[in-house]
Design an enzyme around this catalytic site. Sequence first.
Site, PDB file in Angstrom:
ATOM      1  N   GLU A  54      -8.414  37.235 -22.854  1.00 57.16           N
ATOM      2  CA  GLU A  54      -8.639  35.710 -23.322  1.00 57.16           C
ATOM      3  C   GLU A  54      -9.541  35.516 -24.345  1.00 57.16           C
ATOM      4  O   GLU A  54      -9.253  34.397 -25.236  1.00 57.16           O
ATOM      5  CB  GLU A  54      -9.720  35.022 -21.997  1.00 57.16           C
ATOM      6  CG  GLU A  54      -8.806  34.872 -20.534  1.00 57.16           C
ATOM      7  CD  GLU A  54      -8.982  36.036 -19.718  1.00 57.16           C
ATOM      8  OE1 GLU A  54      -8.781  36.085 -18.568  1.00 57.16           O
ATOM      9  OE2 GLU A  54      -9.643  37.104 -20.042  1.00 57.16           O
ATOM     10  N   GLN A 117     -14.636  33.199  -8.444  1.00 54.86           N
ATOM     11  CA  GLN A 117     -14.614  32.895  -9.865  1.00 54.86           C
ATOM     12  C   GLN A 117     -15.148  31.664 -10.340  1.00 54.86           C
ATOM     13  O   GLN A 117     -14.410  30.772 -11.137  1.00 54.86           O
ATOM     14  CB  GLN A 117     -13.070  33.044 -10.214  1.00 54.86           C
ATOM     15  CG  GLN A 117     -12.548  34.564 -10.006  1.00 54.86           C
ATOM     16  CD  GLN A 117     -11.059  34.756 -10.775  1.00 54.86           C
ATOM     17  OE1 GLN A 117     -10.386  33.998 -10.799  1.00 54.86           O
ATOM     18  NE2 GLN A 117     -11.020  36.010 -11.235  1.00 54.86           N
ATOM     19  N   LYS A 166      -9.263  22.584 -10.000  1.00 54.47           N
ATOM     20  CA  LYS A 166      -8.062  22.819  -9.372  1.00 54.47           C
ATOM     21  C   LYS A 166      -7.401  21.620  -8.937  1.00 54.47           C
ATOM     22  O   LYS A 166      -6.151  21.325  -8.939  1.00 54.47           O
ATOM     23  CB  LYS A 166      -8.196  24.029  -8.564  1.00 54.47           C
ATOM     24  CG  LYS A 166      -6.843  24.732  -8.108  1.00 54.47           C
ATOM     25  CD  LYS A 166      -6.856  25.717  -7.203  1.00 54.47           C
ATOM     26  CE  LYS A 166      -5.640  26.253  -6.848  1.00 54.47           C
ATOM     27  NZ  LYS A 166      -5.599  27.536  -5.982  1.00 54.47           N
ATOM     28  N   MET A 484     -19.504  49.257 -42.218  1.00 49.18           N
ATOM     29  CA  MET A 484     -20.545  48.457 -42.962  1.00 49.18           C
ATOM     30  C   MET A 484     -21.870  48.743 -42.153  1.00 49.18           C
ATOM     31  O   MET A 484     -22.942  48.815 -42.748  1.00 49.18           O
ATOM     32  CB  MET A 484     -20.288  46.907 -42.761  1.00 49.18           C
ATOM     33  CG  MET A 484     -21.389  46.038 -43.272  1.00 49.18           C
ATOM     34  SD  MET A 484     -21.297  46.180 -45.116  1.00 49.18           S
ATOM     35  CE  MET A 484     -19.804  45.295 -45.615  1.00 49.18           C
TER      36      MET A 484
END
Length: 577
Positions: A54, A117, A166, A484
Amino acid sequence: MTNSSNLLSGAKILLECLVREKVECIFGYPGGVTLPLYDALYEHSIRHVLVRHEQNAAFAAQGYARVTGRVGVCCATSGPGATNLVTGLVDAMMDSIPIVAVTGQVSTKLMGSDAFQEADTFGITRSATKHNFLVKNISELPQIVHEAFYVAGSGRPGPVLIDITKDVLQGQAQYVPVTEVHLPGYKVFSEGHAGQIRRAAQMMWEAERPFVYAGGGVIAGNAHDELRALVELLDAPAVCTLMGLGALPAEHPNFISMPGMHGSFAANMGMSHTDLMVALGVRFDDRVTGRLSAFAPHAKVIHVDIDPAEIGKNRHADLPIVGDVRRVIPKLLAEMRELAPSMQSRQSAARRAWWAQVREWKTEHPLAPETSETEIKPQHLMAEIDRLSGGRAIVASDVGQHQMWAAQLIRFNEPRLWINSGGLGSMGFGLPSAIGAQFARPDKLVFAVVGDGGFQMSIPELATIANHALPIKIVVMNNGYLGMVRQWQELFYNNRLSEVQLDSFPDAEKLAGAYGFKGRTVDSVKEMPAALEEAIGEPGPYLLNVKVSPFENVFPMVPAGGAINEMVLRPPQPVEV
């Protein structure tokens, strides 16, 4: 009574709104809560690109937005899907990139119950977005979607999140198109104050050592033509920040380079000695200014920015102008032309001496690529990419040494070609942002110029590239270190190299081959240019692993806490005895 034949699910209403916002492509990853949306997408005209993480959906949406100027869109499910977007949202917030993130949320009746979730996405992302919405009522959905796109793309652009429960996605309602967006508490100041603009024009003609400092706001505002006209009328040296590269063509005679921590000697000395800094769409961030108390000590500052919060935040503006640079600059030009006959300082000896000094600085310490007969210098690699791109290719960079060398040595003669994580510095950004850019501009040659560290954070997206046969040229600048970090440990931590060596880099040919496209490793100076040409000539994707000098450092460099005229120009030289 409502006719059931006119009812649409919340998911279909959402897609209808996206169509009206002219969305063509969504980058996302499905999950349980967003199944109603993905079911609605099954036969829909909007293209969905399945990424492999994601976070990369947000980065890809940024790549899409950065090269088009339009709002990019990403999507994730509730809980971990939404929280995985957060880095990408903060990244877009720091760099003022317009994206809309759509996330699913557990059903309204389950919220607050620690359901499977469930996460407080609305609360988590409040500080990571320009604005965010939580949709718990299907009747509010159309208005919120259009408001989200308006807020993301107007004023100072930025990310907006829409968290949708939902039950809203599953629910049914009559869809009524939204015809206008009215946000009375949201103000965009675009025109600039006429009196301030006239005074700015006068100050620019009166200055003996004017200097134009242009940033990402010029690109965000599509004001590159206006910037060029201003620079040419004023005939002043100009620099573009890391986020602003391409706003003025690199081939333009007035363009100096990028300023700041790894900017050129001429750019930083110019900013240190100017008597008038014309700051356009910039925020005076610490990577440009260095020690703020020593920044541009002799200069008066004209600061033009659409975000009033940025003016005076870091550096006092002697003449602030709140407005859209694309609208303000033409007014400035008109005032300057009106004043020109009575203002002769442009032709003055002081102006000519100023240009002579700037050109002397450029000649004295140029940003020139280093080469070697025995090892591939990273600067040489960037110079070859520049040669082959001709200043017209899209280059998506990751974060680190390669990012700075690319910014120094690759020319960008158009806006929206250079994509990088400037403010947040998110490793793993380069590859997924290149994916978004390639979907947005299939006509363009796209390079993903990445380090061996950031590349390994986004390796799963090779599957996305392979699935869609995206002809992205992935160039890994492989020095075997977190370059770096190693540079700072070498210079400022007594060369105590702690946890920066990257072992076990995969075989590029085998890795690319596992995904069904070509790749190779190059460690020969003589072979490197031809290998790049081979990669560009390949019609599909190509993975080129270039092994460069492991201990090369980026110079010039302004040490942390230093003033920008206190540059370290080259590696310390051994003392002869």
